[in-house]
Structures are given as structure tokens and as C-alpha cells.
Design a protein around this motif. Structure first.
Motif, mmCIF file in Angstrom:
data_model
loop_
_atom_site.group_PDB
_atom_site.id
_atom_site.type_symbol
_atom_site.label_atom_id
_atom_site.label_comp_id
_atom_site.label_asym_id
_atom_site.label_seq_id
_atom_site.Cartn_x
_atom_site.Cartn_y
_atom_site.Cartn_z
ATOM 1 N N ALA A 19 0.829 -1.164 0.000
ATOM 2 C CA ALA A 19 0.000 0.000 0.000
ATOM 3 C C ALA A 19 0.868 1.219 0.000
ATOM 4 O O ALA A 19 0.602 2.151 -0.691
ATOM 5 C CB ALA A 19 -0.884 0.000 1.230
ATOM 6 N N GLN A 20 1.867 1.246 0.754
ATOM 7 C CA GLN A 20 2.739 2.401 0.719
ATOM 8 C C GLN A 20 3.983 2.243 1.566
ATOM 9 O O GLN A 20 4.903 2.985 1.386
ATOM 10 C CB GLN A 20 1.948 3.621 1.160
ATOM 11 N N GLU A 76 -2.497 5.172 3.265
ATOM 12 C CA GLU A 76 -3.493 4.910 2.232
ATOM 13 C C GLU A 76 -3.638 6.087 1.269
ATOM 14 O O GLU A 76 -3.961 5.902 0.094
ATOM 15 C CB GLU A 76 -4.861 4.597 2.865
ATOM 16 N N TYR A 144 -10.539 -1.152 -2.470
ATOM 17 C CA TYR A 144 -9.237 -1.267 -3.122
ATOM 18 C C TYR A 144 -8.296 -2.098 -2.263
ATOM 19 O O TYR A 144 -8.291 -1.976 -1.028
ATOM 20 C CB TYR A 144 -8.636 0.118 -3.345
ATOM 21 N N TYR A 146 -4.600 -2.720 -1.206
ATOM 22 C CA TYR A 146 -3.234 -2.209 -1.135
ATOM 23 C C TYR A 146 -2.309 -3.349 -0.723
ATOM 24 O O TYR A 146 -2.691 -4.217 0.051
ATOM 25 C CB TYR A 146 -3.124 -1.104 -0.082
ATOM 26 N N GLN A 166 4.911 -2.996 -4.903
ATOM 27 C CA GLN A 166 3.763 -2.465 -4.187
ATOM 28 C C GLN A 166 2.599 -2.237 -5.142
ATOM 29 O O GLN A 166 2.790 -2.053 -6.343
ATOM 30 C CB GLN A 166 4.118 -1.163 -3.484
ATOM 31 N N ARG A 167 1.411 -2.254 -4.582
ATOM 32 C CA ARG A 167 0.190 -1.860 -5.290
ATOM 33 C C ARG A 167 -0.450 -0.746 -4.474
ATOM 34 O O ARG A 167 -0.813 -0.949 -3.316
ATOM 35 C CB ARG A 167 -0.773 -3.040 -5.438
ATOM 36 N N THR A 168 -0.539 0.444 -5.062
ATOM 37 C CA THR A 168 -1.014 1.600 -4.327
ATOM 38 C C THR A 168 -1.605 2.634 -5.278
ATOM 39 O O THR A 168 -1.295 2.640 -6.473
ATOM 40 C CB THR A 168 0.134 2.246 -3.524
ATOM 41 N N GLU A 176 -0.490 1.267 -11.021
ATOM 42 C CA GLU A 176 -0.825 0.879 -9.659
ATOM 43 C C GLU A 176 0.158 -0.152 -9.110
ATOM 44 O O GLU A 176 0.406 -0.186 -7.907
ATOM 45 C CB GLU A 176 -2.246 0.322 -9.598
#
Length: 214
Positions: A19-20, A76, A144, A146, A166-168, A176
Motif C-alpha cells: 500500500a505504501q 493509504e 481497493y 493495497y 507495491q500496489r497503491t 498501480e
């Protein structure tokens, strides 16, 4: 939770996938063995996306035995704050594992309920870590997933390096899923790291981190 499990499988197949934010420095094992009631860790991240302004994010963790409490800022979304409670399961000798299901909420620029998991497995000098969560944005946007994951290697005790993904949505734009490399250096209770996503591209993101456990 089904989404988190699917993402874990996909990340393993891809070599890595957040997510981050990256994993936090581990609490001091000697302190836990001595019966210390609480362990804490705090990590700050200076995020430098090429297509937008730099910003600071952070994660604070407090643990007592299996109880896990966590607070995040700008995770987020920028100008958001989130909080979680979880319960940790761990074990193994040759193959060591740790898993912490978490539930929580986020407020600020994004609002909603969150369910997720933080998990790791280690064998000899290799380890894999994943942090995944599903955000139910409470009608503002579709839900969503993350995720952040690392495949790490420790050639020596104080150095860890490897692949990260990552996916964010925090950076905006059309990409993404992001991939790259990282390294971390640990000196006593302090861990400094550098993460480089999408190297050389227009969507390049660099992250500097500094954490402490106590």
C-alpha cells in the motif's frame, strides 16, 4: 481476506509485490525474552515520486506478547491517518513464520474500514514479507486492495537487500503495480533503508526510511 490471500499468491509468483510502506524494524528480541511488557518501533519515510511533490509518512507499532497495535500517517493517501489492532501468530525453527491479521479504520482525506494481514517467512539468509489490506471506502470510491512485499537476502547480519513491489494509489497516475529494489542497513536499534521503484521511468519513486525499535 480472500483478496489478501490472492494477492499473496500473485506476489510470490511475481517475485514480490504495498500500500505504501515497508516492514518495520523488529522489536528487540532480548527485551522480549527478558519479559519486557511492551516493545515499540517507529519508522519515518521520505517519499520522492518523480511526478509529484515529496512527502513524509510514518508508522508506529506497539506490541505486547501477541497483541499488535499500529498507527500510520500518509499511508493509504496523503493527509490520511489510520489505526489498527491485530493478533500475532508465530513459530518455526528452520523455517520461521509470523502472521498478524489486522482490522482498523482510516480517516482524513480517505475514510473507511480496513481488514488486512502482515506476514513473513524466513529460511536461513532469505526472507519474504507481505503487508496487504483491503480498504472499504464507505461509498466514496470502490474498495481497493493495497499491498507491499519484499523478497530479502542477508549476506551479513547488518545488511538486507532484495526486490520490492507495491500496489497503491497514493502517487496517482495509471501505474498501480510498481516494482524495484531495496537495501537496508541496521546498526543496533536503528535501521536505514532505500527503496527504488520503476527505476529510470517517468513513474520512478524513491523512498528513504529511518526506523528505531525500543
Amino acid at each position: 481476506m480472500r483478496g489478501a490471500i490472492l494477492l499473496l499468491a500473485a506476489a510470490l509468483g511475481a517475485g514480490t509485490v504495498q500500500a505504501q510502506e515497508p516492514p518495520q524494524p523488529a522489536p528487540d528480541a532480548a527485551g522480549q525474552a527478558a519479559g519486557s511488557p511492551w516493545t515499540f518501533s517507529a519508522t519515518g519515510y521520505w517519499n520522492m515520486p518523480r511526478q509529484s511533490g515529496d512527502y513524509l509518512s510514518g508508522i508506529f507499532i506497539a506490541e505486547r506478547k501477541q497483541l499488535h497495535l499500529e498507527a500510520r500517517s500518509n499511508y493509504e493517501a496523503v493527509h490520511s491517518q489510520s489505526a489498527f489492532i491485530g493478533w500475532t501468530f508465530s513459530g518455526g525453527e528452520t523455517i520461521q513464520f509470523k502472521a498478524t491479521p489486522i482490522v482498523g479504520f482510516v480517516g482524513g482525506s480517505t475514510h473507511g474500514l480496513i481488514g488486512g494481514i502482515e506476514a513473513s517467512v524466513a529460511v536461513s539468509k532469505f526472507d519474504y514479507y507481505i503487508e496487504a489490506e483491503y480498504l472499504d471506502a464507505r461509498g466514496e470510491e470502490p474498495g481497493y486492495l493495497y499491498a507491499w512485499s519484499e523478497l530479502g537476502f542477508r549476506p551479513v547480519e547488518w545488511l538486507r537487500l532484495g526486490l520490492v513491489a507495491q500496489r497503491t494509489r497514493i502517487y496517482g497516475g495509471g501505474r498501480e503495480l510498481q516494482r524495484g529494489g531495496f537495501f537496508q542497513v541496521t546498526v543496533r536499534r536503528f535501521t536505514a533503508g532505500f527503496y527504488w521503484f520503476n527505476p529510470g521511468s517517468t513513474d520512478q519513486v524513491a523512498i528513504l526510511s529511518l526506523g528505531v525499535s525500543f
